[in-house]
Design a protein around this motif. Structure first.
Motif, PDB file in Angstrom:
ATOM      1  N   PRO A  30       1.335   2.658   8.231  1.00 25.59           N
ATOM      2  CA  PRO A  30       0.718   3.867   7.831  1.00 25.59           C
ATOM      3  C   PRO A  30       0.035   4.762   8.731  1.00 25.59           C
ATOM      4  O   PRO A  30      -0.446   5.695   8.549  1.00 25.59           O
ATOM      5  CB  PRO A  30      -0.340   3.071   6.896  1.00 25.59           C
ATOM      6  N   GLY A 106       7.591   6.838   8.315  1.00 27.78           N
ATOM      7  CA  GLY A 106       6.276   6.484   7.766  1.00 27.78           C
ATOM      8  C   GLY A 106       6.430   5.069   6.914  1.00 27.78           C
ATOM      9  O   GLY A 106       7.073   4.973   6.152  1.00 27.78           O
ATOM     10  N   GLY A 107       5.326   4.390   7.146  1.00 27.13           N
ATOM     11  CA  GLY A 107       5.220   3.003   6.108  1.00 27.13           C
ATOM     12  C   GLY A 107       6.492   2.063   5.962  1.00 27.13           C
ATOM     13  O   GLY A 107       6.858   1.929   7.403  1.00 27.13           O
ATOM     14  N   ASP A 108       6.907   1.839   5.045  1.00 26.21           N
ATOM     15  CA  ASP A 108       8.183   1.315   5.018  1.00 26.21           C
ATOM     16  C   ASP A 108       9.420   1.977   4.478  1.00 26.21           C
ATOM     17  O   ASP A 108       9.294   2.967   3.678  1.00 26.21           O
ATOM     18  CB  ASP A 108       8.059  -0.033   3.939  1.00 26.21           C
ATOM     19  N   VAL A 111      10.252   2.285   0.656  1.00 25.50           N
ATOM     20  CA  VAL A 111       9.307   2.363  -0.223  1.00 25.50           C
ATOM     21  C   VAL A 111       8.889   3.888  -0.076  1.00 25.50           C
ATOM     22  O   VAL A 111       8.398   4.465   0.731  1.00 25.50           O
ATOM     23  CB  VAL A 111       7.903   1.632   0.077  1.00 25.50           C
ATOM     24  N   PHE A 112       9.605   4.613  -1.245  1.00 27.94           N
ATOM     25  CA  PHE A 112       9.484   6.101  -1.060  1.00 27.94           C
ATOM     26  C   PHE A 112       9.794   6.702   0.254  1.00 27.94           C
ATOM     27  O   PHE A 112       9.121   7.731   0.675  1.00 27.94           O
ATOM     28  CB  PHE A 112       8.038   6.476  -1.687  1.00 27.94           C
ATOM     29  N   SER A 136       3.607  -0.805   4.211  1.00 25.73           N
ATOM     30  CA  SER A 136       3.349   0.395   3.399  1.00 25.73           C
ATOM     31  C   SER A 136       2.168   1.023   3.328  1.00 25.73           C
ATOM     32  O   SER A 136       1.100   0.070   3.374  1.00 25.73           O
ATOM     33  CB  SER A 136       4.201   0.088   1.868  1.00 25.73           C
ATOM     34  N   ALA A 137       1.938   2.328   2.794  1.00 23.14           N
ATOM     35  CA  ALA A 137       0.554   2.890   2.800  1.00 23.14           C
ATOM     36  C   ALA A 137      -0.349   1.889   1.854  1.00 23.14           C
ATOM     37  O   ALA A 137      -1.405   1.922   2.215  1.00 23.14           O
ATOM     38  CB  ALA A 137       0.749   4.095   2.351  1.00 23.14           C
ATOM     39  N   TYR A 191       2.176   7.232  -5.122  1.00 22.68           N
ATOM     40  CA  TYR A 191       2.398   7.881  -3.702  1.00 22.68           C
ATOM     41  C   TYR A 191       2.596   9.402  -3.914  1.00 22.68           C
ATOM     42  O   TYR A 191       2.919   9.676  -5.003  1.00 22.68           O
ATOM     43  CB  TYR A 191       3.350   7.160  -2.840  1.00 22.68           C
ATOM     44  N   MET A 192       2.034  10.151  -3.143  1.00 21.53           N
ATOM     45  CA  MET A 192       2.564  11.670  -3.080  1.00 21.53           C
ATOM     46  C   MET A 192       2.000  12.286  -4.448  1.00 21.53           C
ATOM     47  O   MET A 192       2.760  13.077  -4.970  1.00 21.53           O
ATOM     48  CB  MET A 192       4.103  11.909  -3.284  1.00 21.53           C
ATOM     49  N   VAL A 218      -7.274   7.377  -1.293  1.00 18.78           N
ATOM     50  CA  VAL A 218      -7.571   7.033   0.018  1.00 18.78           C
ATOM     51  C   VAL A 218      -6.620   7.917   0.792  1.00 18.78           C
ATOM     52  O   VAL A 218      -5.495   8.121   0.845  1.00 18.78           O
ATOM     53  CB  VAL A 218      -7.164   5.626   0.289  1.00 18.78           C
ATOM     54  N   ALA A 221      -5.142   6.751   5.520  1.00 18.84           N
ATOM     55  CA  ALA A 221      -5.311   5.271   5.414  1.00 18.84           C
ATOM     56  C   ALA A 221      -5.147   4.680   6.776  1.00 18.84           C
ATOM     57  O   ALA A 221      -3.921   5.124   7.375  1.00 18.84           O
ATOM     58  CB  ALA A 221      -4.887   4.591   4.379  1.00 18.84           C
ATOM     59  N   ALA A 249      -2.478  10.992   1.109  1.00 19.15           N
ATOM     60  CA  ALA A 249      -3.202  10.196   0.524  1.00 19.15           C
ATOM     61  C   ALA A 249      -2.773   9.397  -0.807  1.00 19.15           C
ATOM     62  O   ALA A 249      -1.682   9.861  -1.283  1.00 19.15           O
ATOM     63  CB  ALA A 249      -4.374  11.077  -0.005  1.00 19.15           C
TER      64      ALA A 249
HETATM   65  N1  SAH Z   1       7.484   5.180   2.911  1.00 21.10           N
HETATM   66  C1  SAH Z   1       6.073   5.184   3.027  1.00 21.10           C
HETATM   67  C2  SAH Z   1       5.988   6.211   1.800  1.00 21.10           C
HETATM   68  C3  SAH Z   1       6.069   7.839   2.042  1.00 21.10           C
HETATM   69  S1  SAH Z   1       6.059   8.722   0.661  1.00 21.10           S
HETATM   70  C4  SAH Z   1       5.172   4.245   2.949  1.00 21.10           C
HETATM   71  O1  SAH Z   1       5.884   3.078   2.683  1.00 21.10           O
HETATM   72  O2  SAH Z   1       3.934   4.244   3.005  1.00 21.10           O
HETATM   73  C5  SAH Z   1       4.652   9.672   1.489  1.00 21.10           C
HETATM   74  C6  SAH Z   1       3.390   9.380   0.734  1.00 21.10           C
HETATM   75  O3  SAH Z   1       3.006   7.895   1.384  1.00 21.10           O
HETATM   76  C7  SAH Z   1       2.370  10.272   1.073  1.00 21.10           C
HETATM   77  O4  SAH Z   1       2.134  11.491   0.176  1.00 21.10           O
HETATM   78  C8  SAH Z   1       0.909   9.532   0.417  1.00 21.10           C
HETATM   79  O5  SAH Z   1       0.948   9.106  -0.717  1.00 21.10           O
HETATM   80  C9  SAH Z   1       1.582   7.903   1.318  1.00 21.10           C
HETATM   81  N2  SAH Z   1       0.923   7.827   2.678  1.00 21.10           N
HETATM   82  C10 SAH Z   1       1.843   7.322   3.693  1.00 21.10           C
HETATM   83  N3  SAH Z   1       1.039   7.361   4.690  1.00 21.10           N
HETATM   84  C11 SAH Z   1      -0.424   7.270   4.207  1.00 21.10           C
HETATM   85  C12 SAH Z   1      -1.619   7.120   4.679  1.00 21.10           C
HETATM   86  N4  SAH Z   1      -1.764   7.048   6.160  1.00 21.10           N
HETATM   87  N5  SAH Z   1      -2.742   7.039   3.886  1.00 21.10           N
HETATM   88  C13 SAH Z   1      -2.712   7.423   2.617  1.00 21.10           C
HETATM   89  N6  SAH Z   1      -1.307   7.561   2.136  1.00 21.10           N
HETATM   90  C14 SAH Z   1      -0.278   7.614   3.003  1.00 21.10           C
END
Ligand code: SAH
Length: 276
Positions: A30, A106-108, A111-112, A136-137, A191-192, A218, A221, A249
């Motif tokens: 994240p 970003g994240g995983d 996951v989206f 993931s976030a 998410y999103m 959040v 994060a 967020a």
């Molecule tokens: N693959 C990512 C998600 C990508 S979709 C994961 O697993 O986290 C993009 C969405 O992820 C953003 O719109 C937001 O809702 C969330 N997101 C990603 N990074 C974030 C962060 N640092 N803080 C809060 N939400 C986050």
């Protein structure tokens, strides 16, 4: 019967084609670079070519090998640098030139993150692909704010949903199973969802979720500028506007959100029970 010319046996064998490159889908987590897995950090540190998204933090990018080539293929909801098909085509082209590459998300990735689509596209083109998971976030936000995602007394289920509702303007009931999301005994992480927060909260209440259900936003994060806003499913949309919350967020909804234990440092709390 045999059409091989007499000289063929002694001719040099045709040069074997360069092997195709490997694509590694890597979860960047994240934002906080210390949340990278050891495997992700190792792969980034030895990468020669990295394709990365806009949600990958500078702190994570700093782990890419200094000499590596970087290609930004970032996507923001209304500002696509390269369409998804273009990203897959680019990866296929590069891999067919024999170049191994890291696709950093970003994240995983799964996951989206459209990791599934990219893995399918690569597989269809015969390109080998492997995936390294990321935090993931939702997990990042939960730990960084002290909001548990499950709780033995309040939440035995956990749902990740997208708030990116196609057609949200015209048809407020599309895409999400509001009835399922409004059930008790679960935490819903969206998410999103910054743009559709009012629709989401309105629909959840309309489908039976009590207005007093704790809910949090959040923002960014795990990054130094993280902000956490806690209210209820009825108040969160106006709090989001009041504090000017912007993507990225997450929205977290459910009784477990009310069990927040703010960690030392304050978790960027700007509104909510923990700031009272
Ligand atoms: N693959 C990512 C998600 C990508 S979709 C994961 O697993 O986290 C993009 C969405 O992820 C953003 O719109 C937001 O809702 C969330 N997101 C990603 N990074 C974030 C962060 N640092 N803080 C809060 N939400 C986050």
């Amino acid at each position: 019967m045999n059409d091989v010319s007499p000289g063929a046996a002694s001719a040099a064998p045709p040069a074997s084609p360069a092997p195709w490159g490997l694509v590694t889908l890597v979860g960047a987590g994240p934002g906080d670079a210390e949340l990278l897995t050891l495997k992700a950090a190792r792969v980034l540190g030895s990468a020669e070519l990295v394709l990365y998204d806009h949600l990958v933090s500078d702190a994570v990018l700093a782990h890419i090998a200094p000499g590596a080539e970087r290609i930004y293929v970032g996507k923001q909801s209304r500002n696509h640098t390269l369409p998804q098909e273009g990203i897959i085509e680019l990866m296929v082209r590069l891999a067919r030139q024999g170049r191994s590459l890291v696709r950093l998300k970003g994240g995983d990735p799964f996951v989206f993150g459209r990791g599934g689509e990219e893995a399918e596209g690569l597989a269809a083109a015969g390109i080998a692909c492997e995936t390294i998971p990321g935090i993931s976030a939702a997990q990042g936000a939960a730990a960084a704010t002290g909001i548990p995602l499950t709780h033995r007394e309040t939440a035995g289920m956990l749902v990740y949903a997208t708030g990116h509702l196609q057609g949200a303007q015209e048809d407020r009931t599309v895409q999400l199973d509001w009835e399922a999301l409004a059930r008790p005994w679960q935490t819903v992480v969206i998410y999103m969802g910054v743009g559709t927060l009012p629709v989401v909260c309105e629909q959840l209440v309309a489908h039976g979720l009590p207005e007093t259900t704790p809910a949090a936003l959040v923002e960014r994060a795990t990054l130094p500028e993280q902000r956490c806003i806690v209210g209820t499913v009825a108040t969160l949309p106006s709090l989001g506007v009041r504090y000017g919350v912007k993507p990225p967020a997450l929205i977290m909804i459910g009784e477990a959100v009310g069990r927040q234990v703010v960690p030392p440092g304050g978790a960027g709390m700007v509104s909510g029970p923990a700031t009272a």
